[in-house]
Design a protein around this motif. Structure first.
Motif, PDB file in Angstrom:
ATOM      1  N   PHE A 188      37.098 -14.574  -1.289  1.00 11.75           N
ATOM      2  CA  PHE A 188      36.223 -15.693  -1.578  1.00 11.75           C
ATOM      3  C   PHE A 188      35.037 -15.210  -2.405  1.00 11.75           C
ATOM      4  O   PHE A 188      34.557 -14.093  -2.223  1.00 11.75           O
ATOM      5  CB  PHE A 188      35.717 -16.333  -0.284  1.00 11.75           C
ATOM      6  N   MET A 189      34.582 -16.068  -3.280  1.00 12.53           N
ATOM      7  CA  MET A 189      33.448 -15.723  -4.132  1.00 12.53           C
ATOM      8  C   MET A 189      32.221 -16.525  -3.714  1.00 12.53           C
ATOM      9  O   MET A 189      32.266 -17.747  -3.632  1.00 12.53           O
ATOM     10  CB  MET A 189      33.782 -16.005  -5.597  1.00 12.53           C
ATOM     11  N   THR A 190      31.155 -15.799  -3.436  1.00  9.75           N
ATOM     12  CA  THR A 190      29.866 -16.423  -3.157  1.00  9.75           C
ATOM     13  C   THR A 190      28.942 -16.189  -4.350  1.00  9.75           C
ATOM     14  O   THR A 190      29.240 -15.390  -5.236  1.00  9.75           O
ATOM     15  CB  THR A 190      29.249 -15.831  -1.885  1.00  9.75           C
ATOM     16  N   PHE A 194      28.900 -13.084  -7.904  1.00  9.97           N
ATOM     17  CA  PHE A 194      29.140 -13.304  -9.326  1.00  9.97           C
ATOM     18  C   PHE A 194      28.291 -12.387 -10.207  1.00  9.97           C
ATOM     19  O   PHE A 194      28.530 -12.291 -11.402  1.00  9.97           O
ATOM     20  CB  PHE A 194      28.846 -14.769  -9.689  1.00  9.97           C
ATOM     21  N   VAL A 195      27.319 -11.715  -9.619  1.00  6.78           N
ATOM     22  CA  VAL A 195      26.480 -10.803 -10.397  1.00  6.78           C
ATOM     23  C   VAL A 195      27.293  -9.622 -10.904  1.00  6.78           C
ATOM     24  O   VAL A 195      27.081  -9.127 -12.018  1.00  6.78           O
ATOM     25  CB  VAL A 195      25.286 -10.322  -9.540  1.00  6.78           C
ATOM     26  N   PHE A 196      28.253  -9.149 -10.115  1.00  5.99           N
ATOM     27  CA  PHE A 196      29.013  -7.955 -10.490  1.00  5.99           C
ATOM     28  C   PHE A 196      30.524  -8.181 -10.530  1.00  5.99           C
ATOM     29  O   PHE A 196      31.265  -7.282 -10.932  1.00  5.99           O
ATOM     30  CB  PHE A 196      28.716  -6.817  -9.504  1.00  5.99           C
ATOM     31  N   ALA A 197      31.004  -9.352 -10.120  1.00  9.14           N
ATOM     32  CA  ALA A 197      32.447  -9.604 -10.076  1.00  9.14           C
ATOM     33  C   ALA A 197      32.757 -10.920 -10.765  1.00  9.14           C
ATOM     34  O   ALA A 197      31.916 -11.819 -10.863  1.00  9.14           O
ATOM     35  CB  ALA A 197      32.950  -9.626  -8.633  1.00  9.14           C
ATOM     36  N   ILE A 204      41.530 -21.120  -7.010  1.00  7.73           N
ATOM     37  CA  ILE A 204      42.231 -22.231  -6.371  1.00  7.73           C
ATOM     38  C   ILE A 204      41.492 -22.588  -5.092  1.00  7.73           C
ATOM     39  O   ILE A 204      40.887 -21.726  -4.454  1.00  7.73           O
ATOM     40  CB  ILE A 204      43.697 -21.888  -6.069  1.00  7.73           C
ATOM     41  N   PRO A 205      41.516 -23.846  -4.710  1.00  8.27           N
ATOM     42  CA  PRO A 205      40.862 -24.228  -3.447  1.00  8.27           C
ATOM     43  C   PRO A 205      41.643 -23.703  -2.251  1.00  8.27           C
ATOM     44  O   PRO A 205      42.852 -23.486  -2.330  1.00  8.27           O
ATOM     45  CB  PRO A 205      40.875 -25.764  -3.502  1.00  8.27           C
ATOM     46  N   THR A 206      40.958 -23.489  -1.171  1.00  8.43           N
ATOM     47  CA  THR A 206      41.592 -23.032   0.055  1.00  8.43           C
ATOM     48  C   THR A 206      41.142 -23.914   1.202  1.00  8.43           C
ATOM     49  O   THR A 206      40.135 -24.620   1.105  1.00  8.43           O
ATOM     50  CB  THR A 206      41.235 -21.566   0.350  1.00  8.43           C
ATOM     51  N   LYS A 352      35.582 -15.244  10.222  1.00 13.03           N
ATOM     52  CA  LYS A 352      34.354 -15.284  11.018  1.00 13.03           C
ATOM     53  C   LYS A 352      33.153 -15.636  10.143  1.00 13.03           C
ATOM     54  O   LYS A 352      32.283 -16.414  10.543  1.00 13.03           O
ATOM     55  CB  LYS A 352      34.118 -13.919  11.677  1.00 13.03           C
ATOM     56  N   PHE A 353      33.120 -15.065   8.938  1.00 12.89           N
ATOM     57  CA  PHE A 353      31.976 -15.264   8.050  1.00 12.89           C
ATOM     58  C   PHE A 353      31.852 -16.717   7.606  1.00 12.89           C
ATOM     59  O   PHE A 353      30.802 -17.342   7.742  1.00 12.89           O
ATOM     60  CB  PHE A 353      32.108 -14.340   6.837  1.00 12.89           C
ATOM     61  N   PHE A 354      32.939 -17.269   7.074  1.00 10.50           N
ATOM     62  CA  PHE A 354      32.864 -18.616   6.514  1.00 10.50           C
ATOM     63  C   PHE A 354      32.883 -19.702   7.592  1.00 10.50           C
ATOM     64  O   PHE A 354      32.356 -20.780   7.377  1.00 10.50           O
ATOM     65  CB  PHE A 354      34.001 -18.835   5.518  1.00 10.50           C
TER      66      PHE A 354
END
Length: 412
Positions: A188-190, A194-197, A204-206, A352-354
Motif C-alpha cells: 500500500f502507498m501512503t 511517495f517521496v522515495f517510491a 488497483i483498489p483493494t 493491523k496498520f490499515f
C-alpha cells in the motif's frame, strides 16, 4: 526543454548529474559528429537526451548508458539529407528500445511473513502463505528475463514502518535508502512513501471482506417469540379468555341445576380461580383433574384441549425448525457492531496498520469495541487457526487473501 551546442564553452562548465538529465527534462544537443560525443554523462535509461548531427547526413539520435557499461547505446530516431525529406520519427519506449540491460544486477527486497516461504517459492506448496510475495517473485523473474538482468533479492519480515524522526524500516527502508531498486512485494502507498517510491504498474483498489459461519438464529434473536406473529398470540389469548368465561358460566349453571354436594371434590366449582387453574392446565398440556358434568361443559373442555394441542404442536415444531436455522441478519457493519460475535483479523503487519486507521463512526466503533477492548482474547490469527475458530465458534474473520474465501469453505 533545453537546447545547447556541444561545442559551446558553457557546455563543459555545467556540472552534469542524473537529476539534471532525467525525465521529464528533455535536452537537444547540436553536435558536428555524433561519433565525437564521448563525454561521460549520466544519461540513464529514463533520460531523454537527443543528439542532432549538424553535418550531413543529419541524424537525430538519443544516447543512453547502462550502469555496468562504459559505452553509450543509441536509439536512432530519424535521418535526413540536405534538400530531402525527413524519415518518419520513432518514439522512444523504454520497454521496447531500451530493454537490454546487459546483465545488470537489480536489487530487490521482498516481504516474508512465514519463515518457510523462502523454501517454497516455486514448488506450489503452502499457497496460502505469503501468496502475494510468491506471485511477485514469479513476475520479477519474468521481468529480469525481459530486461536481461540478474535479480539479487533479500527478504524482510515486514513492509516497514517509520518511527518518529527516523527513516523507514525493512522493505520500504531499503527503497528509501536506495539499497533496493524495486520492491519484491506489492504494498500500500501512503503519502509519505511517495517521496522515495513510485508505482511501476497501474494501482488497483483493494478491499477487505468479512467471512463468518452463519450463527444459529438463537444466538442473535429471541426465537421464543418468532414462531407466530402478534395477531396469532392475540387470537390465542382471546380464545383462552373466551373459554374461561364460557366454562365459568357453564359450571355455575351445573351447580344451579344439579345441586351438587358442596363437599364434593369430583366437580369443578364455579369459582374464577379454579376455572383459571383448569385452563392453565389445558394450555400447558398438563391434563385436568376435574371435568364439567354437562354435555356443553364437555364440549367446551374438548375444544379447549384440541385448540391447545394444535397450538402447542405448531409452536414446538416451529421452535425445532428455528433451532436448526442460521441467521442472515448480519449484512452491514452496523449489524456486526451490534452483535456479540467475536472478530478476528488476518495476522499481517499491513492489516493491523490499515485496520487501525479506518475512518467513520461505525468503523472506528468496530475497531475499538471488537479489537481494542478484547484484552484477554486473541484477535489476530493465521489462516488455518482462523478458519478453525470460525467453524467451532461464533467468530467473524477478515482475511487478506481471497484464496482463503475460495479454498477453506470448499474443503470443510
Amino acid at each position: 526543454m533545453f537546447i545547447m551546442d556541444f561545442d559551446c564553452y558553457n557546455f563543459t562548465q555545467i556540472e552534469w548529474n542524473h537529476e539534471l538529465l532525467q525525465f521529464p527534462r528533455r535536452w537537444f544537443i547540436f553536435i558536428n559528429n555524433i561519433l565525437t560525443f564521448t563525454k561521460n554523462l549520466p544519461i540513464w535509461i529514463n533520460s531523454r537526451v537527443y543528439l542532432l548531427q549538424k553535418q550531413p547526413p543529419h541524424i537525430l539520435t538519443s544516447p543512453y548508458i547502462v550502469l555496468n557499461t562504459t559505452y553509450y547505446q543509441y536509439n536512432k530516431i530519424s535521418e535526413w539529407m540536405k534538400d530531402s525529406y525527413m524519415l518518419p520519427m520513432a518514439d522512444i519506449l523504454d520497454y521496447e528500445h531500451r530493454s537490454n540491460q546487459h546483465g545488470l544486477t537489480i536489487n530487490s527486497t521482498g516481504v516474508v511473513v512465514y519463515p518457510r516461504t523462502t523454501d517454497h517459492l516455486l514448488d506450489w506448496r503452502y499457497l496460502d502463505e505469503d501468496a502475494i510475495t510468491k506471485h511477485n517473485y514469479l513476475l520479477l523473474h519474468h521481468l529480469m528475463d525481459i530486461l536481461n538482468t540478474r535479480l539479487n533479492i533479500s527478504w524482510a519480515p515486514s513492509w516497514g514502518t517509520k518511527p518518529p524522526n527516523s527513516t523507514y524500516t525493512y522493505m520500504m527502508g531499503d527503497l528509501e535508502k536506495s539499497i533496493s531498486d524495486i520492491a519484491g512485494t506489492i504494498g500500500f502507498m501512503t503519502n509519505d512513501r511517495f517521496v522515495f517510491a513510485d508505482y511501476v504498474a497501474n494501482p488497483i483498489p483493494t478491499l477487505g471482506k468479512f467471512i463468518l459461519k452463519a450463527p444459529p438464529l438463537s444466538a442473535v434473536n429471541n426465537i421464543l417469540t418468532m414462531p407466530f406473529d402478534f395477531n396469532v398470540w392475540v387470537s390465542f389469548a382471546v380464545l383462552t379468555v373466551l373459554i374461561v368465561g364460557l366454562m365459568l358460566v357453564t359450571v355455575k349453571w351445573e351447580w344451579h341445576c344439579f345441586k351438587f354436594n358442596q363437599k364434593s371434590a369430583e366437580h369443578l366449582r364455579p369459582q374464577p380461580l379454579e376455572i383459571i387453574q383448569f385452563q392453565i392446565g389445558v394450555v400447558c398440556q398438563q391434563g385436568i383433574e376435574k371435568e364439567p358434568f354437562s354435555l356443553s361443559g364437555k364440549i367446551i373442555t374438548f375444544s379447549a384441549l384440541l385448540s391447545s394441542l394444535f397450538f402447542y404442536t405448531s409452536y414446538s415444531s416451529c421452535i425445532v425448525a428455528l433451532l436448526q436455522s442460521s441467521s442472515t441478519s448480519i449484512t452491514t457493519l452496523d449489524d456486526l457492531l451490534n452483535t456479540n460475535i467475536k472478530l478476528g483479523v488476518h495476522n499481517l503487519p499491513y492489516a493491523k496498520f490499515f485496520f487501525s486507521r479506518q475512518r467513520g463512526e461505525v468503523k472506528e466503533a468496530i475497531y475499538k469495541q471488537k479489537l481494542l477492548l478484547q484484552i484477554n482474547q486473541r484477535i489476530y490469527f493465521r489462516l488455518k487457526s482462523a478458519w478453525r475458530e470460525c467453524v467451532q465458534s461464533f467468530s467473524l474473520f477478515m482475511p487478506r487473501s481471497t484464496r482463503f474465501i475460495n479454498k477453506y469453505p470448499k474443503h470443510s
